[in-house]
Design a protein around this motif. Structure first.
Motif, PDB file in Angstrom:
ATOM      1  N   THR A 245       0.852  -1.189   0.000  1.00 46.70           N
ATOM      2  CA  THR A 245       0.000   0.000   0.000  1.00 46.70           C
ATOM      3  C   THR A 245       0.888   1.239   0.000  1.00 46.70           C
ATOM      4  O   THR A 245       2.111   1.152   0.203  1.00 46.70           O
ATOM      5  CB  THR A 245      -0.906   0.024   1.238  1.00 46.70           C
ATOM      6  OG1 THR A 245      -0.074   0.143   2.410  1.00 46.70           O
ATOM      7  CG2 THR A 245      -1.752  -1.237   1.330  1.00 46.70           C
ATOM      8  N   GLU A 246       0.274   2.404  -0.204  1.00 46.28           N
ATOM      9  CA  GLU A 246       1.045   3.647  -0.147  1.00 46.28           C
ATOM     10  C   GLU A 246       1.749   3.778   1.199  1.00 46.28           C
ATOM     11  O   GLU A 246       2.903   4.201   1.272  1.00 46.28           O
ATOM     12  CB  GLU A 246       0.122   4.848  -0.373  1.00 46.28           C
ATOM     13  CG  GLU A 246      -0.402   4.982  -1.785  1.00 46.28           C
ATOM     14  CD  GLU A 246      -1.307   6.186  -1.940  1.00 46.28           C
ATOM     15  OE1 GLU A 246      -1.746   6.738  -0.903  1.00 46.28           O
ATOM     16  OE2 GLU A 246      -1.575   6.588  -3.087  1.00 46.28           O
ATOM     17  N   SER A 247       1.051   3.416   2.261  1.00 46.19           N
ATOM     18  CA  SER A 247       1.633   3.502   3.599  1.00 46.19           C
ATOM     19  C   SER A 247       2.824   2.568   3.744  1.00 46.19           C
ATOM     20  O   SER A 247       3.852   2.933   4.329  1.00 46.19           O
ATOM     21  CB  SER A 247       0.572   3.176   4.657  1.00 46.19           C
ATOM     22  OG  SER A 247       1.136   3.178   5.952  1.00 46.19           O
ATOM     23  N   SER A 252       8.657   1.545   4.045  1.00 47.92           N
ATOM     24  CA  SER A 252       9.837   0.818   3.564  1.00 47.92           C
ATOM     25  C   SER A 252      10.931   1.765   3.096  1.00 47.92           C
ATOM     26  O   SER A 252      12.107   1.395   3.047  1.00 47.92           O
ATOM     27  CB  SER A 252       9.454  -0.135   2.428  1.00 47.92           C
ATOM     28  OG  SER A 252       9.131   0.578   1.257  1.00 47.92           O
ATOM     29  N   LEU A 253      10.551   2.990   2.767  1.00 49.40           N
ATOM     30  CA  LEU A 253      11.524   3.984   2.321  1.00 49.40           C
ATOM     31  C   LEU A 253      11.901   4.961   3.437  1.00 49.40           C
ATOM     32  O   LEU A 253      12.470   6.016   3.183  1.00 49.40           O
ATOM     33  CB  LEU A 253      10.967   4.757   1.122  1.00 49.40           C
ATOM     34  CG  LEU A 253      10.712   3.918  -0.138  1.00 49.40           C
ATOM     35  CD1 LEU A 253      10.128   4.773  -1.242  1.00 49.40           C
ATOM     36  CD2 LEU A 253      11.992   3.244  -0.608  1.00 49.40           C
ATOM     37  N   GLY A 254      11.549   4.601   4.658  1.00 49.43           N
ATOM     38  CA  GLY A 254      11.959   5.397   5.804  1.00 49.43           C
ATOM     39  C   GLY A 254      11.142   6.638   6.029  1.00 49.43           C
ATOM     40  O   GLY A 254      11.568   7.546   6.749  1.00 49.43           O
ATOM     41  N   ASN A 255       9.955   6.706   5.429  1.00 49.14           N
ATOM     42  CA  ASN A 255       9.094   7.872   5.598  1.00 49.14           C
ATOM     43  C   ASN A 255       7.834   7.442   6.342  1.00 49.14           C
ATOM     44  O   ASN A 255       6.947   6.811   5.777  1.00 49.14           O
ATOM     45  CB  ASN A 255       8.716   8.470   4.227  1.00 49.14           C
ATOM     46  CG  ASN A 255       8.074   9.839   4.346  1.00 49.14           C
ATOM     47  OD1 ASN A 255       7.473  10.172   5.355  1.00 49.14           O
ATOM     48  ND2 ASN A 255       8.213  10.635   3.299  1.00 49.14           N
ATOM     49  N   HIS A 260       3.182  12.782   3.416  1.00 53.57           N
ATOM     50  CA  HIS A 260       4.392  13.424   2.928  1.00 53.57           C
ATOM     51  C   HIS A 260       4.960  12.657   1.741  1.00 53.57           C
ATOM     52  O   HIS A 260       5.388  13.261   0.736  1.00 53.57           O
ATOM     53  CB  HIS A 260       5.432  13.500   4.048  1.00 53.57           C
ATOM     54  CG  HIS A 260       6.717  14.146   3.627  1.00 53.57           C
ATOM     55  ND1 HIS A 260       7.794  13.423   3.156  1.00 53.57           N
ATOM     56  CD2 HIS A 260       7.095  15.450   3.584  1.00 53.57           C
ATOM     57  CE1 HIS A 260       8.775  14.238   2.853  1.00 53.57           C
ATOM     58  NE2 HIS A 260       8.385  15.474   3.101  1.00 53.57           N
ATOM     59  N   PHE A 261       4.960  11.319   1.827  1.00 47.88           N
ATOM     60  CA  PHE A 261       5.447  10.502   0.714  1.00 47.88           C
ATOM     61  C   PHE A 261       4.592  10.704  -0.526  1.00 47.88           C
ATOM     62  O   PHE A 261       5.106  10.850  -1.643  1.00 47.88           O
ATOM     63  CB  PHE A 261       5.451   9.025   1.096  1.00 47.88           C
ATOM     64  CG  PHE A 261       5.545   8.100  -0.094  1.00 47.88           C
ATOM     65  CD1 PHE A 261       6.722   7.986  -0.819  1.00 47.88           C
ATOM     66  CD2 PHE A 261       4.440   7.357  -0.507  1.00 47.88           C
ATOM     67  CE1 PHE A 261       6.801   7.158  -1.938  1.00 47.88           C
ATOM     68  CE2 PHE A 261       4.506   6.532  -1.607  1.00 47.88           C
ATOM     69  CZ  PHE A 261       5.689   6.432  -2.322  1.00 47.88           C
ATOM     70  N   VAL A 262       3.266  10.719  -0.363  1.00 52.38           N
ATOM     71  CA  VAL A 262       2.355  10.887  -1.500  1.00 52.38           C
ATOM     72  C   VAL A 262       2.616  12.224  -2.200  1.00 52.38           C
ATOM     73  O   VAL A 262       2.684  12.295  -3.432  1.00 52.38           O
ATOM     74  CB  VAL A 262       0.886  10.786  -1.042  1.00 52.38           C
ATOM     75  CG1 VAL A 262      -0.059  11.199  -2.167  1.00 52.38           C
ATOM     76  CG2 VAL A 262       0.568   9.364  -0.598  1.00 52.38           C
ATOM     77  N   ARG A 263       2.783  13.294  -1.424  1.00 48.80           N
ATOM     78  CA  ARG A 263       3.052  14.603  -2.019  1.00 48.80           C
ATOM     79  C   ARG A 263       4.413  14.621  -2.714  1.00 48.80           C
ATOM     80  O   ARG A 263       4.560  15.192  -3.802  1.00 48.80           O
ATOM     81  CB  ARG A 263       2.993  15.695  -0.939  1.00 48.80           C
ATOM     82  CG  ARG A 263       1.588  15.989  -0.421  1.00 48.80           C
ATOM     83  CD  ARG A 263       1.577  17.248   0.431  1.00 48.80           C
ATOM     84  NE  ARG A 263       2.437  17.125   1.600  1.00 48.80           N
ATOM     85  CZ  ARG A 263       2.053  16.604   2.760  1.00 48.80           C
ATOM     86  NH1 ARG A 263       0.814  16.138   2.907  1.00 48.80           N
ATOM     87  NH2 ARG A 263       2.887  16.549   3.782  1.00 48.80           N
ATOM     88  N   GLN A 264       5.400  14.003  -2.064  1.00 48.46           N
ATOM     89  CA  GLN A 264       6.736  13.956  -2.642  1.00 48.46           C
ATOM     90  C   GLN A 264       6.724  13.180  -3.959  1.00 48.46           C
ATOM     91  O   GLN A 264       7.348  13.607  -4.948  1.00 48.46           O
ATOM     92  CB  GLN A 264       7.708  13.296  -1.656  1.00 48.46           C
ATOM     93  CG  GLN A 264       9.159  13.303  -2.100  1.00 48.46           C
ATOM     94  CD  GLN A 264      10.071  12.587  -1.112  1.00 48.46           C
ATOM     95  OE1 GLN A 264       9.684  11.579  -0.513  1.00 48.46           O
ATOM     96  NE2 GLN A 264      11.275  13.100  -0.943  1.00 48.46           N
ATOM     97  N   GLY A 270       4.460  13.404 -11.039  1.00 53.41           N
ATOM     98  CA  GLY A 270       3.306  14.026 -11.669  1.00 53.41           C
ATOM     99  C   GLY A 270       2.046  13.195 -11.559  1.00 53.41           C
ATOM    100  O   GLY A 270       1.015  13.522 -12.156  1.00 53.41           O
ATOM    101  N   GLN A 271       2.106  12.105 -10.800  1.00 57.71           N
ATOM    102  CA  GLN A 271       0.958  11.253 -10.515  1.00 57.71           C
ATOM    103  C   GLN A 271       1.006  10.860  -9.052  1.00 57.71           C
ATOM    104  O   GLN A 271       2.078  10.768  -8.450  1.00 57.71           O
ATOM    105  CB  GLN A 271       0.984   9.971 -11.363  1.00 57.71           C
ATOM    106  CG  GLN A 271       0.707  10.153 -12.837  1.00 57.71           C
ATOM    107  CD  GLN A 271       0.785   8.817 -13.569  1.00 57.71           C
ATOM    108  OE1 GLN A 271       1.821   8.170 -13.607  1.00 57.71           O
ATOM    109  NE2 GLN A 271      -0.335   8.399 -14.145  1.00 57.71           N
ATOM    110  N   PHE A 272      -0.189  10.588  -8.471  1.00 55.81           N
ATOM    111  CA  PHE A 272      -0.211  10.027  -7.128  1.00 55.81           C
ATOM    112  C   PHE A 272       0.186   8.550  -7.216  1.00 55.81           C
ATOM    113  O   PHE A 272       0.029   7.924  -8.265  1.00 55.81           O
ATOM    114  CB  PHE A 272      -1.595  10.180  -6.509  1.00 55.81           C
ATOM    115  CG  PHE A 272      -1.961  11.603  -6.210  1.00 55.81           C
ATOM    116  CD1 PHE A 272      -1.318  12.295  -5.195  1.00 55.81           C
ATOM    117  CD2 PHE A 272      -2.943  12.265  -6.950  1.00 55.81           C
ATOM    118  CE1 PHE A 272      -1.647  13.621  -4.912  1.00 55.81           C
ATOM    119  CE2 PHE A 272      -3.272  13.584  -6.678  1.00 55.81           C
ATOM    120  CZ  PHE A 272      -2.620  14.264  -5.662  1.00 55.81           C
TER     121      PHE A 272
END
Length: 284
Positions: A245-247, A252-255, A260-264, A270-272
């Motif tokens: 999942t997004e979470s 897994s990437l330390g975020n 914040h990850f979704v916005r980054q 240029g896509q969610f």
């Protein structure tokens, strides 16, 4: 200086894999360049041994800040976990072969580029890749033996045609190159946990200013951008190759902050993340 290699950590992404990857994959280069260019031109290490056979077009291979150009009828052999990136020119055609490092096929232990100069050798290279691709596609009785036999013949061809000039040594063994090679290895090892340029500079005993100056000089971008690029490269791979999942991708990437990850990710791609997953499929 040989290209630096690191030991993979298969446990990083294994729990969420959609399906276990086959030990051998053969992909049409034109399709991979068109659909997933990031998987080739992103500077990173991959867990597979990779063989590229270029039949048409040209490009440039980057390893540890060193560059090597190539043209048509060229074989590129890269051991598993070699930190590298490839830039292909327009209308490049050929094959990309991904081989699991546990395979018993003897493969070159250092990166090399070999030009097939005769029509006979060019025909052999095309035949090896096409035969393996056909065996994988139809999976007829005995296809495992046929697949490994062709890959063994490919490895023999590499062994017989390599010369001292084929091995990729990269730039002269300067102090700057040693620093950058060390940074690339640390980045590949720690990018999931370490996102601070200062932490990487401190680990190497240099200033952030010096590290950023070297990155700009050799890679034409600041250190912070290289860290971000590696994170987003991994995010793309996780979204395409796992059911995370997004979470879970963010964690897994330390975020720890999914938002914040979704916005980054959106700012970079240029896509969610979920939109990206739905519009992209892994080519096999």
């Amino acid at each position: 200086m040989h290209a630096l290699k690191i030991q993979p950590d298969f446990a990083e992404v294994t729990p969420g894999l959609k399906a276990e990857k086959p030990k051998v994959r053969i992909i049409q280069l034109a399709s991979e360049i068109r659909l997933n260019p990031w998987s080739i031109n992103g500077l990173r290490a991959q867990q597979s041994h990779i063989c590229y056979w270029i039949t048409r077009g040209q490009g440039r291979l980057e390893i540890n800040g060193g560059f090597k150009g190539f043209g048509p009828n060229t074989l590129i052999s890269l051991p598993a976990n070699t930190i590298h990136a490839l830039q292909f020119g327009a209308n490049t055609h050929g094959f990309a072969g991904y081989l699991h490092p546990d395979m018993t096929v003897p493969l070159a232990e250092v990166p090399c580029i070999i030009r097939a100069t005769t029509i006979a050798d060019q025909g052999l290279m095309a035949a090896y890749f096409e035969h393996v691709s056909t065996e994988l596609l139809y999976a007829k009785p005995g296809y495992e033996h046929a697949k490994e036999s062709n890959l063994t013949l490919l490895s023999v061809w590499i062994e017989r045609h390599n010369t001292e000039g084929c091995w990729i040594e990269g730039r002269p063994d300067t102090k700057a190159q040693k620093i950058l090679a060390n940074f690339l290895t640390l980045l590949e090892k720690d990018f999931r946990q370490t996102h601070s340029v200062t932490d990487y500079a401190d680990a190497m005993g240099i200033t952030t200013t010096h590290l950023t100056r070297l990155c700009r000089q050799y890679f034409h971008c600041p250190t912070s951008e290289m860290v971000r690029d590696r994170l987003m490269l991994e995010a793309r791979a996780l979204l395409q190759e796992t059911d995370f999942t997004e979470s879970e991708v963010a964690t897994s990437l330390g975020n720890g902050l999914t938002g914040h990850f979704v916005r980054q990710f959106f700012d970079y791609i240029g896509q969610f993340p979920n939109e990206y997953r739905q519009s992209n499929v892994t080519v096999t």
